[in-house]
Design an enzyme around this catalytic site. Structure first.
Site, PDB file in Angstrom:
ATOM      1  N   ARG A 178       0.845  -1.209   0.000  1.00 12.19           N
ATOM      2  CA  ARG A 178       0.000   0.000   0.000  1.00 12.19           C
ATOM      3  C   ARG A 178       0.874   1.250   0.000  1.00 12.19           C
ATOM      4  O   ARG A 178       0.575   2.233  -0.667  1.00 12.19           O
ATOM      5  CB  ARG A 178      -0.948   0.000   1.219  1.00 12.19           C
ATOM      6  CG  ARG A 178      -1.585   1.373   1.436  1.00 12.19           C
ATOM      7  CD  ARG A 178      -2.856   1.367   2.272  1.00 12.19           C
ATOM      8  NE  ARG A 178      -2.782   0.591   3.473  1.00 12.19           N
ATOM      9  CZ  ARG A 178      -2.155   0.960   4.595  1.00 12.19           C
ATOM     10  NH1 ARG A 178      -1.508   2.107   4.654  1.00 12.19           N
ATOM     11  NH2 ARG A 178      -2.159   0.186   5.649  1.00 12.19           N
ATOM     12  N   TYR A 215     -15.680  17.060 -16.181  1.00 10.90           N
ATOM     13  CA  TYR A 215     -16.098  15.646 -16.263  1.00 10.90           C
ATOM     14  C   TYR A 215     -17.180  15.357 -15.194  1.00 10.90           C
ATOM     15  O   TYR A 215     -17.042  15.787 -14.039  1.00 10.90           O
ATOM     16  CB  TYR A 215     -14.862  14.749 -16.064  1.00 10.90           C
ATOM     17  CG  TYR A 215     -15.216  13.301 -15.837  1.00 10.90           C
ATOM     18  CD1 TYR A 215     -15.921  12.583 -16.796  1.00 10.90           C
ATOM     19  CD2 TYR A 215     -14.872  12.653 -14.658  1.00 10.90           C
ATOM     20  CE1 TYR A 215     -16.270  11.245 -16.575  1.00 10.90           C
ATOM     21  CE2 TYR A 215     -15.211  11.326 -14.430  1.00 10.90           C
ATOM     22  CZ  TYR A 215     -15.921  10.639 -15.398  1.00 10.90           C
ATOM     23  OH  TYR A 215     -16.273   9.332 -15.174  1.00 10.90           O
ATOM     24  N   ASP A 254      -6.516  19.316 -15.481  1.00 10.12           N
ATOM     25  CA  ASP A 254      -6.749  17.933 -15.909  1.00 10.12           C
ATOM     26  C   ASP A 254      -6.272  17.823 -17.359  1.00 10.12           C
ATOM     27  O   ASP A 254      -6.854  18.434 -18.260  1.00 10.12           O
ATOM     28  CB  ASP A 254      -8.247  17.604 -15.792  1.00 10.12           C
ATOM     29  CG  ASP A 254      -8.552  16.155 -16.150  1.00 10.12           C
ATOM     30  OD1 ASP A 254      -7.803  15.560 -16.945  1.00 10.12           O
ATOM     31  OD2 ASP A 254      -9.560  15.621 -15.649  1.00 10.12           O
ATOM     32  N   LYS A 308      -7.105   6.538 -19.751  1.00 12.55           N
ATOM     33  CA  LYS A 308      -7.325   7.012 -21.124  1.00 12.55           C
ATOM     34  C   LYS A 308      -6.029   6.899 -21.944  1.00 12.55           C
ATOM     35  O   LYS A 308      -5.501   5.824 -22.085  1.00 12.55           O
ATOM     36  CB  LYS A 308      -7.864   8.441 -21.092  1.00 12.55           C
ATOM     37  CG  LYS A 308      -8.897   8.696 -19.995  1.00 12.55           C
ATOM     38  CD  LYS A 308     -10.131   7.823 -20.095  1.00 12.55           C
ATOM     39  CE  LYS A 308     -11.196   8.297 -19.137  1.00 12.55           C
ATOM     40  NZ  LYS A 308     -11.993   7.310 -18.507  1.00 12.55           N
TER      41      LYS A 308
HETATM   42  C1  LIG Z   1     -11.273  14.317 -18.327  1.00 10.91           C
HETATM   43  C2  LIG Z   1     -11.444  13.226 -17.326  1.00 10.91           C
HETATM   44  N1  LIG Z   1     -10.876  13.361 -16.113  1.00 10.91           N
HETATM   45  C3  LIG Z   1     -10.998  12.417 -15.155  1.00 10.91           C
HETATM   46  C4  LIG Z   1     -11.719  11.255 -15.389  1.00 10.91           C
HETATM   47  C5  LIG Z   1     -11.836  10.227 -14.301  1.00 10.91           C
HETATM   48  O1  LIG Z   1     -10.980   9.167 -14.552  1.00 10.91           O
HETATM   49  P1  LIG Z   1     -11.256   7.638 -14.088  1.00 10.91           P
HETATM   50  O2  LIG Z   1     -12.446   7.160 -14.873  1.00 10.91           O
HETATM   51  O3  LIG Z   1      -9.977   6.939 -14.427  1.00 10.91           O
HETATM   52  O4  LIG Z   1     -11.533   7.672 -12.640  1.00 10.91           O
HETATM   53  C6  LIG Z   1     -12.307  11.074 -16.639  1.00 10.91           C
HETATM   54  C7  LIG Z   1     -13.075   9.840 -16.900  1.00 10.91           C
HETATM   55  O5  LIG Z   1     -13.707   9.682 -17.929  1.00 10.91           O
HETATM   56  C8  LIG Z   1     -12.178  12.079 -17.630  1.00 10.91           C
HETATM   57  O6  LIG Z   1     -12.744  11.954 -18.836  1.00 10.91           O
END
Ligand SMILES: Cc1ncc(COP(=O)(O)O)c(C=O)c1O
Length: 379
Positions: free
Chosen positions: A46, A98, A170, A195
């Protein structure tokens, strides 16, 4: 070294015991200590493990920093960043953020004494007007998901720093290959590694990259205390995915442009939103800030019914949430990724019921166009 070289080699030195060019997966929960108080750098998975350390070194390097921490998902990483705030603190987020971030803030963290509001961060005046005496963080998604609004990172960083506010960006949609927010003034970068960084739709992961040593120390404390650090197998998969990030992004970008141009000419499409098109209101700014336009685009078919017909008839494009994988994914944000946002707020930020989101993969563009064409014939 160049970006591609770093992506392949940083953290991926041959394993000393055997010379294996690919680091083994340290699938172990604990590490035997030589004697009391003397270990070999790891004690419990962890807290840390070699696969995590390797991936963190690589991700930090690609975003141009020293410190990165990786988490089980993008949301876990973003949640850790929000825990840098304290009760009474206020944060301003991009309004078309998001859906999961909207849910985390408005439905969960709001109960812990934090204040949030959502503004169009591409509009500096609106952003400035929303600042309160207790504003401690800006959280910017650029381009936004799925409305593809581009925020000027350097300008927002300047405003943030003049008010002693941290800027978090982000960078999921473009990856460090096409955009490096820290070089533009961001203090913290987050990724859903699920992604583009992994790119193969076979693992989830999140990354937090930090410029300030005190933030880095705190995020590592949160990672090992709350226990959402990424597991060995997933670190291995993401590390493997990152090695091809540069070539994948080039192909994603080429396909993204071709599909955007095709859709823009299509008579059944009302509007295409892709920063790489001249018709995008922030095309010039995107060109300055980004090294490419990527492969995320949205297009409006005017009604839920038309969108549903398209989605029900595609074969090669897969109807699925998520993005950034080698396979082309198609989705309807209003009913899928952004369903947790109330309908009136969705409409206000431009997520109409007929808005379709495409994550263009790296298949042959002609095959993708042929698939969409046959599906359009049924709309
Ligand atoms: C732009 C963006 N940020 C954060 C996230 C969250 O990521 P996760 O699905 O890996 O938790 C997503 C998920 O689709 C996203 O599109």
């Amino acid at each position: 070294m160049g970006f591609s070289t770093d992506a392949i080699h940083v953290g991926q030195e041959p394993e000393p015991a055997t010379g294996a060019i690919v680091a083994p997966i340290y699938q172990t929960s604990t590490y035997v200590q030589e004697k009391l108080g003397k270990d070999k750098g790891y004690d419990y998975a962890r807290t840390n493990h070699p696969n995590r350390k390797a991936l963190e070194r690589c991700v930090a390097k690609l975003e141009g920093e020293q410190a990165a921490y990786v988490f089980t998902t993008g949301m876990a990483g973003i949640d850790a960043v929000f825990r840098l705030l304290r009760p009474g603190d206020h944060m301003i987020l991009s309004e078309a953020v998001y859906g999961g971030v909207f849910r985390l803030t408005t439905k969960l963290l709001v109960h812990f004494g934090l204040e949030f509001n959502f503004v169009d961060t591409s509009n500096l005046e609106k952003l400035q007007a929303a600042i309160r005496p207790n504003t401690k963080m800006f959280y910017v998604e650029t381009p936004t998901n799925p409305t593809m609004i581009v925020t000027d990172i350097a300008a927002v960083a300047k405003l943030a720093h003049s008010r002693n506010i941290r800027l978090v960006v982000d960078n999921t949609f473009l990856s460090p290959y096409f955009q490096q927010p820290i070089s533009l003034g961001a203090d913290i970068v987050v990724h859903s590694m699920t992604k583009y960084l992994n790119g193969h739709s076979d693992a989830t992961g999140g990354a937090v990259i930090l410029t300030r040593p005190e933030d880095a120390e705190q995020i590592y404390f949160i990672q090992r205390s709350a226990g959402a650090g990424l597991a060995p197998m997933d670190c291995f998969l993401v590390s493997r995915g990152i090695k091809t990030l540069a070539v994948r992004m080039e192909r994603h970008d080429a396909n993204g442009r071709k599909l955007a141009q095709y859709l823009e000419r299509h008579p059944k499409v009302k509007r295409v939103i892709y920063p790489g098109l001249n018709s995008h209101p922030q095309h010039e700014m995107a060109k300055r800030q980004q090294k490419g336009f990527g492969a995320m685009l949205s297009f409006d078919l005017g009604s839920l019914e038309a969108a549903r017909r398209l989605l029900d008839n595609v074969h090669l494009c897969s109807l699925a949430e998520s993005l950034g994988g080698v396979e082309t994914l198609i989705s309807l944000p209003a009913l899928m990724t952004h369903a947790s946002i109330p309908p009136d707020v969705r409409l206000q930020i431009g997520i109409t019921d007929g808005l379709v989101r495409l994550s263009v993969g790296i298949e042959d563009a002609e095959d993708l166009i042929a698939d969409l064409e046959q599906a359009f014939s049924k709309v």
